[in-house]
Design an enzyme around this catalytic site. Structure first.
Site, PDB file in Angstrom:
ATOM      1  N   HIS A  69       0.780  -1.264  -0.059  1.00 50.06           N
ATOM      2  CA  HIS A  69       0.116  -0.059   0.002  1.00 50.06           C
ATOM      3  C   HIS A  69       0.814   1.292  -0.207  1.00 50.06           C
ATOM      4  CE1 HIS A  69      -3.342  -2.455   2.235  1.00 50.06           C
ATOM      5  NE2 HIS A  69      -3.320  -2.641   1.000  1.00 50.06           N
ATOM      6  N   PRO A  70       1.799   1.422  -0.967  1.00 46.80           N
ATOM      7  CA  PRO A  70       2.562   2.518  -0.978  1.00 46.80           C
ATOM      8  C   PRO A  70       1.793   3.902  -1.251  1.00 46.80           C
ATOM      9  CG  PRO A  70       3.137   1.393  -2.826  1.00 46.80           C
ATOM     10  CD  PRO A  70       2.218   0.427  -2.103  1.00 46.80           C
TER      11      PRO A  70
END
Length: 537
Positions: free
Chosen positions: A474-475
């Site tokens: 989940h960058p």
């Protein structure tokens, strides 16, 4: 027109056909008034495993559809590099992700608004979540029907996943039938972006219905090299396809939707970024923008593996030729069964401390076990429950390592850099262990395999986190929205100090939201589409 008889000018150029880019391509071409070019570095989404929910395991290390990035050695994880799969295909990461539909907490968006981003509070974004959605359960105050994105309940009865929800209730965590409704807190089943047992990526749900429109032009295997400027206005995109560099001009705007790693990389390659970095690689500075690539955040997970007393796990299916054939036939005939498993069947959101206003931990429960995601399942009967800290304080950075667009960027996330982050994992694991020891799981849980109950003290638990912690993919926040000196875009997602250029993807999130990032990224693109069309009028 260039000599290939292709248009070399469009109203809008979208760079990246991922979770956001496909939404933009659909919405901006719907009224037929604007011509749009959609550029995607990867291929078409023809790989069979993209369309089977459990296929994400096969795509984890599939170079043809995956950027396969790595972080630099992470100081908080004993100097380990952490693998960072990202989609490189039509649909982007929505074509290879774990399919969970999670919006985050109402408070996440209100916090964005409180940071000066007018129009991004929960009440502002809810209509866009609903607009995108075709909710299997029907419409209500929180959900919509008739949108392009199918949101569905799981199509496979699994006693283990159900037992987890009951076990959580036995430890005092309320049962919650809808993590995306009035409140997120509680335990229940995840919904997924699937339709009748098949993955619904944004390429499937948004791009497919728009493909026949004469005003939409799609180029695959087209890697953006840089954005070209006239003064401080973005005017054209240079991209490489089949070894040839082509240039296309935008009459109105260039929309960068390449994700939290590739969007800041493209801006930096184009001369918009930290001046010291650009000078290092001989890139002409268009705008000294120190915030580009700053504030990188990601969710980390730590997985606990339990040996199962009954042969009811996916490990047992995969390790038995007969059951494996049964699973394949069930899926082919009915689009049901184990092949519909997403990257979390049931799960929970809870607080590690009563002082907290909202949950800081997410649990993903999975009826299988493996040493590393994407690798072979264990020979034993086993299941996994992972702890993910929802709002990490740790911040990292994304910086180019070369002026060559094909060289992967330097990714530093700084997992576990703060005491809050370390404490959340230790406390989260202790609470998860209580759930796994609750009566409802007694019939299933034989023993904790990893880390094993010998690991008990805070120091031992933290050491386990450092040895085994990995990403939940989940960058965000590398081109974040805001008004401060390090913010990259304004509340209409226009790049500060540059004309004709917006960034529209998870990189604009002011901070990481409390849950999976795909649904919020689709919402961001829905909202951005309206803003772009408004501004065009």
């Amino acid at each position: 027109m260039n000599k290939n008889n292709e248009a070399s000018e469009f109203d809008y150029i979208i760079v990246g056909a991922g979770s956001a880019g496909c939404v933009l391509a659909n919405r901006l071409t719907a009224d037929g008034k604007h011509s749009v070019l959609l550029l995607e570095a990867g291929p078409k989404d023809t790989n069979l495993w993209i369309h089977v929910p459990l296929g994400y395991g096969k795509l984890f290390k599939e170079k043809s559809v995956n950027w396969m990035y790595q972080t630099e050695p992470e100081p908080g994880l004993n100097g380990r590099q952490v693998f960072q799969p990202r989609g490189k295909v039509l649909g982007g990461s929505s074509s290879i992700n774990g399919l969970l539909y999670v919006r985050g907490q109402h408070e996440d968006y209100d916090r964005w608004r409180q940071r000066g981003n007018a129009g991004w509070g929960y009440d502002d974004v809810l209509p866009y979540f609903k607009k995108a959605e075709n909710q299997q359960r029907g419409a209500d105050k929180y959900h919509g029907t008739g949108g392009p994105l199918p949101v569905s309940d799981w199509r496979h009865a699994d006693p283990l996943s159900e037992a987890f929800v009951v076990a959580a209730a036995e430890t005092g965590i309320p049962t919650n039938p809808d993590f995306n409704g009035a409140t997120q807190e509680g335990a229940g089943f995840f919904q997924t972006t699937t339709r009748r047992g098949r993955r619904a990526s944004t390429a499937f749900s948004y791009l497919r219905p728009a493909r026949k429109r004469p005003n939409l032009h799609i180029e695959t295997s087209a890697l953006a090299q840089r954005i070209l400027f006239e003064g401080r206005r973005a005017k054209a995109v240079e991209y490489k396809q089949e070894g040839r560099v082509r240039t296309v001009r935008a009459r109105k705007e260039i929309l960068v939707s390449s994700g939290a790693y590739n969007s800041p990389q493209l801006l930096q390659l184009s001369g918009v970024g930290p001046a010291d970095l650009l000078k290092q690689y001989g890139i002409e500075i268009v705008l000294d923008a120190p915030g580009v690539g700053n504030d990188l955040q990601d969710h980390m997970q730590v997985r606990l593996i339990t040996r199962c007393a009954q042969k009811c796990t996916l490990n047992d299916v995969v390790n038995s030729p007969i059951r494996r054939i049964w699973a394949g036939v069930t899926y082919a005939a009915l689009r049901k069964g184990p092949l519909t498993i997403a990257a979390g069947t049931s799960g929970a959101f809870f607080k590690t401390s009563p002082r907290l206003a909202s949950p800081d931990i997410q649990i993903h429960f999975l009826p299988f076990s493996t040493d590393k995601m994407g690798e072979k399942l264990h020979a034993l009967s086993g299941f996994t429950a992972s702890v993910c800290q929802l709002r990490p304080e740790s911040r990292g950075s994304l910086r180019i390592k070369s002026a060559d667009p094909s060289v992967p960027p330097e990714i530093r996330i700084n997992y576990l850099a703060t005491e809050t982050d370390r404490r959340a994992f230790i406390d989260g694991i202790r609470i998860l262990r209580k759930i796994l020891a609750a009566p409802a799981l007694k019939a299933y849980a034989v023993a904790e395999v990893d880390p094993g109950l010998k690991v008990q003290s805070d120091d031992e638990l933290l050491d386990f986190c450092r040895r085994t912690g990995s990403t939940v993919y989940h960058p965000t926040s590398t081109c974040r929205m805001g008004n401060d000196p390090l913010a990259v875009v304004d509340q209409r997602l226009r790049v500060h100090g540059i004309g004709g250029l917006r960034v529209i993807d998870a990189s604009i999130m002011p901070d990481l939201m409390s849950g999976n990032t795909n649904a919020p990224t689709i919402m961001i693109a829905e909202k951005a589409s309206d803003m772009i069309l408004e501004d065009a009028r």
